[in-house]
Design a protein around this motif. Structure first.
Motif, PDB file in Angstrom:
ATOM      1  N   SER A  54       0.745  -1.272  -0.029  1.00 43.21           N
ATOM      2  CA  SER A  54      -0.102  -0.042   0.007  1.00 43.21           C
ATOM      3  C   SER A  54       0.920   1.212   0.018  1.00 43.21           C
ATOM      4  O   SER A  54       1.752   1.195   0.968  1.00 43.21           O
ATOM      5  CB  SER A  54      -1.014   0.059   1.295  1.00 43.21           C
ATOM      6  N   LEU A  55       0.629   1.986  -0.944  1.00 40.49           N
ATOM      7  CA  LEU A  55       1.445   3.429  -1.088  1.00 40.49           C
ATOM      8  C   LEU A  55       0.661   4.656  -0.339  1.00 40.49           C
ATOM      9  O   LEU A  55       1.065   5.718  -0.382  1.00 40.49           O
ATOM     10  CB  LEU A  55       1.687   3.886  -2.618  1.00 40.49           C
ATOM     11  N   LEU A  56      -0.418   3.894   0.428  1.00 36.62           N
ATOM     12  CA  LEU A  56      -1.292   4.874   0.984  1.00 36.62           C
ATOM     13  C   LEU A  56      -0.584   5.461   2.466  1.00 36.62           C
ATOM     14  O   LEU A  56      -0.510   4.466   3.134  1.00 36.62           O
ATOM     15  CB  LEU A  56      -2.794   4.638   1.358  1.00 36.62           C
ATOM     16  N   LEU A  68      -7.220   0.105  -6.290  1.00 35.29           N
ATOM     17  CA  LEU A  68      -6.515  -1.202  -6.142  1.00 35.29           C
ATOM     18  C   LEU A  68      -6.009  -1.704  -7.444  1.00 35.29           C
ATOM     19  O   LEU A  68      -6.893  -2.067  -8.355  1.00 35.29           O
ATOM     20  CB  LEU A  68      -7.443  -1.990  -5.220  1.00 35.29           C
ATOM     21  N   VAL A  69      -4.765  -1.759  -7.623  1.00 36.20           N
ATOM     22  CA  VAL A  69      -4.453  -2.653  -8.969  1.00 36.20           C
ATOM     23  C   VAL A  69      -3.831  -3.975  -8.324  1.00 36.20           C
ATOM     24  O   VAL A  69      -3.118  -4.088  -7.719  1.00 36.20           O
ATOM     25  CB  VAL A  69      -3.097  -1.849  -9.265  1.00 36.20           C
ATOM     26  N   ALA A 127     -14.292   4.547  -5.108  1.00 34.07           N
ATOM     27  CA  ALA A 127     -12.751   4.032  -5.552  1.00 34.07           C
ATOM     28  C   ALA A 127     -12.683   3.690  -6.755  1.00 34.07           C
ATOM     29  O   ALA A 127     -13.837   3.610  -7.599  1.00 34.07           O
ATOM     30  CB  ALA A 127     -12.184   3.269  -4.506  1.00 34.07           C
ATOM     31  N   LYS A 128     -11.697   3.226  -7.399  1.00 36.56           N
ATOM     32  CA  LYS A 128     -11.330   2.323  -8.793  1.00 36.56           C
ATOM     33  C   LYS A 128     -10.793   1.003  -8.395  1.00 36.56           C
ATOM     34  O   LYS A 128      -9.842   1.023  -7.326  1.00 36.56           O
ATOM     35  CB  LYS A 128     -10.705   3.203  -9.643  1.00 36.56           C
ATOM     36  N   GLU A 129     -10.969   0.131  -9.300  1.00 35.60           N
ATOM     37  CA  GLU A 129     -10.007  -1.145  -9.423  1.00 35.60           C
ATOM     38  C   GLU A 129      -9.467  -1.268 -10.761  1.00 35.60           C
ATOM     39  O   GLU A 129      -9.905  -0.961 -11.819  1.00 35.60           O
ATOM     40  CB  GLU A 129     -10.957  -2.326  -9.258  1.00 35.60           C
ATOM     41  N   TYR A 144       0.292  -9.937  -7.783  1.00 39.42           N
ATOM     42  CA  TYR A 144       0.479  -8.554  -7.098  1.00 39.42           C
ATOM     43  C   TYR A 144      -0.602  -7.876  -6.840  1.00 39.42           C
ATOM     44  O   TYR A 144      -1.584  -8.368  -7.452  1.00 39.42           O
ATOM     45  CB  TYR A 144       1.565  -7.869  -7.847  1.00 39.42           C
ATOM     46  N   ARG A 145      -0.523  -6.990  -5.798  1.00 38.04           N
ATOM     47  CA  ARG A 145      -1.561  -6.137  -5.348  1.00 38.04           C
ATOM     48  C   ARG A 145      -0.910  -4.960  -4.924  1.00 38.04           C
ATOM     49  O   ARG A 145      -0.219  -4.471  -4.104  1.00 38.04           O
ATOM     50  CB  ARG A 145      -2.281  -6.878  -4.275  1.00 38.04           C
ATOM     51  N   LEU A 146      -1.571  -3.694  -5.338  1.00 32.32           N
ATOM     52  CA  LEU A 146      -0.875  -2.637  -5.354  1.00 32.32           C
ATOM     53  C   LEU A 146      -2.290  -1.631  -4.756  1.00 32.32           C
ATOM     54  O   LEU A 146      -3.005  -1.289  -5.655  1.00 32.32           O
ATOM     55  CB  LEU A 146      -0.385  -1.757  -6.479  1.00 32.32           C
ATOM     56  N   GLU A 147      -2.101  -0.871  -3.566  1.00 31.01           N
ATOM     57  CA  GLU A 147      -3.153  -0.071  -3.074  1.00 31.01           C
ATOM     58  C   GLU A 147      -2.445   1.320  -3.304  1.00 31.01           C
ATOM     59  O   GLU A 147      -1.466   1.592  -2.633  1.00 31.01           O
ATOM     60  CB  GLU A 147      -3.605  -0.114  -1.485  1.00 31.01           C
TER      61      GLU A 147
END
Ligand SMILES: [Fe+2]
Length: 200
Positions: free
Chosen positions: A67-69, A79-80, A188-190, A127-130
């Protein structure tokens, strides 16, 4: 006389059909530059993810985090998720993914590590990126930078893009092959994107 009337009517009908069909064809052609065919479950050599410039704002040694938040990070959350695959359809486990991007105002943190972070893919290459939807800055459309590096292999640097951005077509670096699939999820977006690396 009857023949003339029929010909005129035929021309009128042909014109009417053209009026109805042409705009749809034109908008479909326009939309083509904003979409890309979904990556097949098993990609081949044609699906290799294109490399792109890192630009001037890459910083080494980003923190490891998915998470970059940070507290106070403003912007639209996204969320990518996705997978790193090879062209022979194998998931790439333990690949390093290092992301960096502009903030909501289109500015990079070149002193600290705001909106920067690296992570490793899991056993299935996932992978999972917030993060947030990056702001735009002069000369560029909206994008997220990423370096992808399988263990003991060379780095593949590229950028991810957002569909439907008017600035995509004005950006000389933009490549439709690098468009994410992005959906709204409430406020939000995905986004999803499959990285395809050439099998070695
Ligand atoms: Fe950039």
């Amino acid at each position: 006389m009857m023949f003339e009337i029929q010909t005129t009517r035929r021309r009128f009908l042909v014109g009417l059909v053209a009026l109805c069909v042409l705009p749809r064809w034109q908008s479909a052609a326009r939309a083509q530059s904003q979409t890309k065919p979904p990556t097949p479950e098993c990609p081949d050599d044609d699906d290799v993810t294109p490399r792109q410039t890192a630009g001037p704002f890459y910083s080494p040694d980003s923190p490891q985090r998915t998470s970059l938040l940070d507290p106070g990070t403003k912007g639209t959350p996204i969320l990518v998720t996705g997978t790193v695959l090879t062209t022979d359809c194998k998931p790439v486990a333990n690949a390093l993914l290092d992301f960096w991007q502009a903030d909501d105002d289109g500015e990079y943190d070149n002193v600290g590590f705001k909106l920067r972070g690296h992570q490793f893919t899991d056993e299935q290459g996932r992978y999972r990126l917030e993060t947030i939807v990056p702001g735009m800055y002069p000369g560029r459309t909206r994008h997220i930078h990423v370096r992808v590096q399988p263990a003991n292999q060379r780095v593949m640097t590229t950028q991810l893009y957002f569909p439907g951005e008017p600035a995509n077509d004005r950006d000389g670096i933009f490549d439709p092959a690098l468009l994410m699939d992005v959906k709204d999820k409430g406020d939000a977006k995905e986004g999803t994107f499959t990285f395809v690396l050439k099998a070695v």
